[in-house]
Design a protein around this motif. Structure first.
Motif, short mmCIF file in Angstrom:
data_model
loop_
_atom_site.label_atom_id
_atom_site.label_comp_id
_atom_site.label_asym_id
_atom_site.label_seq_id
_atom_site.Cartn_x
_atom_site.Cartn_y
_atom_site.Cartn_z
N LYS A 118 41.10 -10.73 102.27
CA LYS A 118 41.53 -9.81 103.27
C LYS A 118 40.52 -10.43 104.50
O LYS A 118 41.07 -10.46 105.70
CB LYS A 118 41.14 -8.62 102.97
N PHE A 119 39.27 -10.41 104.28
CA PHE A 119 38.11 -10.67 105.42
C PHE A 119 38.70 -12.14 105.82
O PHE A 119 38.65 -12.43 107.25
CB PHE A 119 36.93 -10.90 104.88
N LYS A 120 38.77 -13.05 105.11
CA LYS A 120 39.13 -14.56 105.36
C LYS A 120 40.53 -14.63 106.44
O LYS A 120 40.54 -15.15 107.48
CB LYS A 120 39.39 -15.55 104.40
N ASN A 121 41.73 -13.87 105.84
CA ASN A 121 42.83 -13.92 106.68
C ASN A 121 42.62 -13.18 107.84
O ASN A 121 43.29 -13.58 108.84
CB ASN A 121 43.82 -13.16 105.72
N LYS A 122 41.68 -12.30 107.80
CA LYS A 122 41.50 -11.40 109.18
C LYS A 122 40.92 -12.30 110.28
O LYS A 122 41.11 -12.08 111.51
CB LYS A 122 40.93 -10.10 108.92
N TYR A 123 39.94 -12.84 109.92
CA TYR A 123 39.10 -13.84 110.93
C TYR A 123 39.73 -15.33 110.88
O TYR A 123 38.90 -15.99 111.43
CB TYR A 123 37.63 -13.67 110.65
N LYS A 124 40.80 -15.47 110.39
CA LYS A 124 41.19 -16.91 110.26
C LYS A 124 41.51 -17.28 111.84
O LYS A 124 41.33 -18.43 111.94
CB LYS A 124 42.37 -17.12 109.32
N LYS A 125 41.94 -16.55 112.62
CA LYS A 125 42.40 -17.09 113.89
C LYS A 125 40.92 -17.39 114.79
O LYS A 125 41.22 -18.06 115.67
CB LYS A 125 43.18 -15.85 114.55
N ARG A 179 38.96 -8.32 98.60
CA ARG A 179 38.23 -8.09 99.95
C ARG A 179 37.87 -9.38 100.50
O ARG A 179 37.88 -9.70 101.71
CB ARG A 179 36.81 -7.20 99.81
#
Length: 83
Positions: free
Chosen positions: A73-80, A70
């Motif tokens: 997933k969170f870090k990848n989702k908000y990396k942008k 999790r």
């Protein structure tokens, strides 16, 4: 006490904490497909991610448990949005 509302199939079931491989046996009505042998006796098996033997409240040790990924997933989702 009302009749017919309580389960009839109580039996001994082994619960295994997957984070530290601790096994404890108690009565339950939970349905399982797996079994485990403990001290020469075979029991239905329920796998747990965390139990009293690994929970930080009971052990007094802080521990990061991320079995589903999790955090990644969170870090990848908000990396942008990161500057």
């Amino acid at each position: 006490m009302q009749k017919g509302i309580h389960p009839e199939n109580y039996r001994l079931v082994a619960f295994k904490d997957m984070s530290n491989d601790e096994v404890f046996i108690t009565k339950s009505v939970v349905d399982t497909k797996e079994t485990i042998e403990v001290e020469g006796t075979e029991y239905p098996l329920v796998k747990l991610e965390i139990s009293r033997t690994s929970h930080p409240f009971y052990t007094g040790q802080s521990k990061l448990i991320d079995t589903a990924g999790r955090i990644d997933k969170f870090k990848n989702k908000y990396k942008k949005f990161k500057k």
